[in-house]
Design a protein around this motif. Structure first.
Motif, PDB file in Angstrom:
ATOM      1  N   LEU A 199      59.098 -21.274  -6.590  1.00 58.35           N
ATOM      2  CA  LEU A 199      59.589 -22.571  -6.547  1.00 58.35           C
ATOM      3  C   LEU A 199      60.584 -22.688  -7.886  1.00 58.35           C
ATOM      4  CD1 LEU A 199      59.997 -25.091  -4.636  1.00 58.35           C
ATOM      5  CD2 LEU A 199      58.289 -26.207  -5.984  1.00 58.35           C
ATOM      6  N   MET A 200      61.844 -22.691  -7.570  1.00 60.22           N
ATOM      7  CA  MET A 200      62.928 -22.701  -8.601  1.00 60.22           C
ATOM      8  C   MET A 200      63.512 -24.059  -8.684  1.00 60.22           C
ATOM      9  SD  MET A 200      64.790 -18.940  -8.944  1.00 60.22           S
ATOM     10  CE  MET A 200      65.441 -19.376  -7.259  1.00 60.22           C
ATOM     11  N   GLY A 201      63.834 -24.659  -9.770  1.00 63.22           N
ATOM     12  CA  GLY A 201      64.545 -25.944  -9.740  1.00 63.22           C
ATOM     13  C   GLY A 201      63.559 -27.230 -10.222  1.00 63.22           C
ATOM     14  N   LYS A 202      64.212 -28.150 -10.243  1.00 58.18           N
ATOM     15  CA  LYS A 202      63.718 -29.296 -11.046  1.00 58.18           C
ATOM     16  C   LYS A 202      63.468 -30.620 -10.014  1.00 58.18           C
ATOM     17  CE  LYS A 202      63.580 -31.818 -15.377  1.00 58.18           C
ATOM     18  NZ  LYS A 202      64.319 -32.092 -16.894  1.00 58.18           N
ATOM     19  N   PRO A 203      62.463 -31.110  -9.802  1.00 58.15           N
ATOM     20  CA  PRO A 203      62.275 -32.288  -8.955  1.00 58.15           C
ATOM     21  C   PRO A 203      63.128 -33.402  -9.572  1.00 58.15           C
ATOM     22  CG  PRO A 203      60.118 -31.464  -9.347  1.00 58.15           C
ATOM     23  CD  PRO A 203      61.091 -30.692 -10.461  1.00 58.15           C
ATOM     24  N   ARG A 204      64.031 -34.260  -8.803  1.00 60.17           N
ATOM     25  CA  ARG A 204      64.735 -35.029  -9.154  1.00 60.17           C
ATOM     26  C   ARG A 204      64.004 -36.285  -9.833  1.00 60.17           C
ATOM     27  NH1 ARG A 204      69.896 -33.951  -7.147  1.00 60.17           N
ATOM     28  NH2 ARG A 204      70.179 -33.056  -4.972  1.00 60.17           N
ATOM     29  N   ASP A 205      62.911 -36.553  -9.657  1.00 61.03           N
ATOM     30  CA  ASP A 205      62.128 -37.541 -10.267  1.00 61.03           C
ATOM     31  C   ASP A 205      61.239 -36.975 -11.530  1.00 61.03           C
ATOM     32  OD1 ASP A 205      60.425 -36.302  -8.912  1.00 61.03           O
ATOM     33  OD2 ASP A 205      59.140 -38.144  -7.913  1.00 61.03           O
ATOM     34  N   PHE A 206      61.427 -35.825 -12.008  1.00 54.52           N
ATOM     35  CA  PHE A 206      60.685 -35.220 -13.190  1.00 54.52           C
ATOM     36  C   PHE A 206      61.081 -36.116 -14.382  1.00 54.52           C
ATOM     37  CE2 PHE A 206      59.220 -32.244 -16.303  1.00 54.52           C
ATOM     38  CZ  PHE A 206      57.912 -31.863 -15.721  1.00 54.52           C
ATOM     39  N   PRO A 207      60.053 -36.534 -15.128  1.00 55.85           N
ATOM     40  CA  PRO A 207      60.397 -37.390 -16.146  1.00 55.85           C
ATOM     41  C   PRO A 207      60.649 -36.850 -17.482  1.00 55.85           C
ATOM     42  CG  PRO A 207      57.828 -37.083 -16.063  1.00 55.85           C
ATOM     43  CD  PRO A 207      58.486 -36.277 -15.004  1.00 55.85           C
TER      44      PRO A 207
END
Length: 770
Positions: A220-228
């Motif tokens: 799973l690549m990439g960053k969740p939009r809600d990562f703090p």
């Protein structure tokens, strides 16, 4: 003799070589934010302690870059520009500096002529004045942090995002400037206080570099939009990828290993290099890695007065060694156990020398080599840059001021050393946004211009990487000839006929793009092509230019451009605006720009699409442009047509009579920079084809003169409700108009229903005062 540089000469705050961890955007205080800002700002200034004299600030270490004084000032300028866009400040600090230091140069080609944006003889401001500018900006940001109400979590929609954008942009340039300082003549640099070099060896030297297997998996690549934590646009959203089994080298390729390639005359063997790589090697006359030093007077690549300099001169103190090594601030014996630092072309030539099955890892394979990650739902504790024990696990975040032996830090669970840190690692993938990628309105062109098939990804961070650059989510891109603190490891598929999980960019803008040029053990690389996620690049084709020329010129005096000119001048007259200076944003092939010159003394046509702008410039200079008809069913009058050998027709576009070429200037930008300002009229009619509409609208109020007018034209389902949130609270509506094309002869019945809706706006303050 020049006076030695003192700390007071370049610091606006404390001196430091220690990097803090970033802020948790879901749970941080103003004190933590202020401390992180101060650390970012001070770190960037402190690395210039490596310069011996003030004069070194005005030297160009790379002929494709600006002098170091630009990079020293640039980050402060970006803070002010972004805070103005976000509405966190209402007044600028020094508009002259915020324009001068806003835009650098982009090393898009390794054989460009020396590129000083201001001209080679430009007199840059004094260091004393620039330090005072940085101090004023520092105080402005302190006050913004203190006075702005903090609402958590900080998200991409928050005004606070602009501050964190400034912090992380500053940290990018800590690394940028360190590479440039490393390219200066060693006589111009010195060891800064608190700077620590890594050890040359650690235990038994890693003479062998075995390949370790990695089982087939899904990553799973990439960053969740809600990562703090703060992230750049290219890091979002997430993408699942299947990775077939493969093998990769346990260690990064060392200087010792790369020496064998050099000794085998790898730099002289054209058969090992890609076509692009060999052109670069020939142009640079490269004989060894750029940070190796020999005694044969090799080309340095410096610019300006340093253009004739060569790093490769005999060393009377170490004349028994064939090669020496240039670190950030000193020249030493070669640290053979450190990773070699090369560009992508050199890494690929080495892989070819090792054998036809060898290549670089792909982005998804690099993710597969990593330790089992804590789930992103754990928040910042799942990201390595927040690990309090990180300094024991990786050479990253300025633990050292150089690389370290590739066996010094412990292997991860899968047996690989330095998956993160030490040096950045080149991978095979072209840089591109993940599916669903969106730009941010405060920095629309941060990543998207590099989604062009000519930039490759680097991953993992280096010893100099801090903040977001040291995050597990970090993915950056450089041209393949680029110099960075970057190296590589080798990979190979588990079997010769196995799939390579690589993503290559299909960019319609590059007519000479050759998938076969990609040096991979694949029978058909076209199957690995994915369309660029920069939608603006999709118009960079001659076919699109021909279509645009047809729309702007074949329809002659009753086209939309002519109608828009009449609308603009009519609105200005009704509201008492004298139009002496106008800006045509999204000028296409220039027709509206030319039309406006009939009545306006100075007109600037601004366009991001190069093929459109070249057509406009050709018409402006040569008075005509012949292009191929873009329509299969050609229904235009015969007098306009000339039969061609293509069984179609060609059309000549000419500068409309009555226009004034001497009043016109054409400019290419991927945004509206500070140097484009001071207009009585701004016409904006490219919203249907830009990446981020808001990014192209939020500066309009600032580039208007008092009593100036903005005219926004758009087709489709535009409404005031959709447009209002994007223009912000600085502009208000004057009137809304609809202009019919009126093209009864050439348009179909469906086309006749098309209308151009035009919104006319002014600055809110002007309207209220009136």
């Amino acid at each position: 003799m020049a006076t030695e540089l003192s700390r007071e000469d370049f610091l606006s705050g404390p001196y430091t070589w220690k990097s803090m961890r970033p802020c948790d955007l879901s749970n941080c205080t103003k004190k933590q934010i202020l401390d992180y800002f101060e650390n970012s700002y001070s770190l960037n200034e402190s690395i210039f302690a490596a310069l011996k004299t003030k004069d070194a600030f005005y030297r160009a270490p790379d002929r494709l870059r600006l002098p170091l004084i630009f990079y020293y000032a640039h980050t402060a300028c970006v803070y002010i520009n972004k805070l103005m866009l976000a509405g966190l400040i209402k007044e600028r600090v020094n508009f002259e500096y915020e324009t001068l230091f806003e835009t650098g140069v982009d090393e898009m080609s390794w054989d460009d002529t020396e590129n000083y944006r201001m001209g080679g003889s430009y007199q840059w401001p004094s260091l004393e004045n620039v330090v005072q500018f940085r101090l004023k900006v520092r105080n402005v940001i302190r006050k913004v942090i203190e006075d702005t109400p903090l609402e958590l979590p900080v998200t991409q929609e928050s005004k606070w995002w602009a501050l964190f954008m400034g912090f992380e942009h500053e940290r990018i340039h800590i690394e940028t400037s360190s590479v440039l300082i490393r390219q200066l003549p060693v006589s111009l640099v010195r060891k800064p206080d608190e700077w620590v070099s890594g050890p040359f060896t650690f235990g038994e030297s890693p003479v062998k570099n075995p390949f370790l297997p990695v089982e087939a998996t899904e990553v799973l690549m990439g960053k969740p939009r809600d990562f703090p934590s703060y992230g750049w646009d290219n890091e979002y959203p997430q993408l699942k990828a299947s990775v077939p089994s493969f093998e990769a080298s346990k260690f990064l390729i060392t200087n010792r290993e790369f020496l064998k390639f050099v000794q085998a005359k790898g730099y002289d063997n054209e058969g090992l290099w890609s076509k692009e790589g060999w052109k670069w090697r020939t142009f640079r006359q490269a004989k060894h890695p750029s940070f190796w030093v020999c005694n044969e007077g090799c080309v340095s690549g410096c610019g300006g007065v340093l253009a004739g300099h060569s790093h490769c001169q005999p060393d009377v103190n170490q004349n028994t060694s064939t090669y020496r090594y240039r670190s950030f601030c000193e020249e030493t014996a070669i640290p053979w156990d450190w990773p070699v630092e090369v560009n992508y072309h050199e890494a690929k030539a080495y892989a070819a020398w090792k054998g036809p099955d060898y290549r670089l890892p792909t982005e998804s394979e690099h993710n597969a080599m990593r330790d089992q990650q804590a789930p992103n739902s754990k928040g910042t504790e799942s990201d390595l840059i927040f690990d309090k024990e990180l300094h024991k696990k990786s050479n990253i975040n300025l633990v050292f001021g150089t690389s370290t032996p590739v066996n010094m830090y412990p292997a991860n669970e899968k047996g690989f050393h330095d998956v993160f840190g030490n040096v950045w690692q080149w991978v095979e993938d072209h840089f591109n946004g993940f599916p669903g990628n969106e730009t941010h309105h405060l920095y629309d062109d941060f990543s998207s211009p590099t989604y062009d098939g000519h930039h490759n990804i680097i991953l993992g961070g280096s010893w100099m990487s801090t903040g977001d650059e040291a995050s597990k989510f970090a993915r950056y891109a450089f041209r393949r000839h680029f110099f960075q603190h970057a190296g590589f490891r080798l990979a190979r598929s588990a079997s010769p006929d196995q799939d390579v999980p690589v993503r290559l960019v299909l960019n319609p803008a590059q007519q000479d793009h050759e998938p076969s040029e990609v040096s991979l053990p694949l029978e058909d690389t076209t199957k690995k092509l994915v369309l660029t996620t920069n939608r603006q690049l999709l118009t960079e084709t001659q076919t699109c230019a021909d279509e645009r020329l047809f729309n702007e010129y074949v329809l002659d005096d009753i086209n939309l451009s002519s109608a828009l000119r009449k609308v603009c001048m009519g609105v200005a007259e009704r509201h008492g605006t004298k139009v002496s200076r106008a800006l045509d944003v999204g000028c296409g092939c220039g027709r509206l720009t030319f039309e406006l010159s009939r009545e306006v003394e100075q007109v600037i046509g601004l366009e991001y699409c190069e093929v459109f702008l070249k057509s406009a410039e050709e018409i402006l200079s040569n008075k005509q442009k012949v292009f191929y008809c873009p329509k299969d069913d050609c229904r235009r009058p015969a007098k306009r047509l000339k039969k061609s050998t293509h069984n179609g027709c060609t059309i000549t576009a000419k500068l409309p009579s009555g226009t004034q070429p001497s009043r016109i200037t054409m400019k290419q930008f991927t945004w509206i920079p500070n140097e484009v300002s001071g207009f009585d009229l701004v016409v904006h009619h490219c919203l249907e084809r830009v990446q981020n509409k808001k990014a192209w609208l939020i500066r309009l109020w600032e580039i208007l003169n008092p009593n100036g007018i903005v005219v926004i034209s758009g087709l489709g389902d535009w409404t005031r409700e959709k447009l209002e949130p994007m223009v912000g609270d600085k502009l208000r509506y004057l009137e809304t108009l609809a202009v019919h094309y009126g093209l009864d002869y050439w348009l179909t019945e469906a086309d006749k229903e098309t209308w151009a809706t035009v919104w006319c706006l002014k600055t809110r303050e002007d309207v209220q005062s009136a």
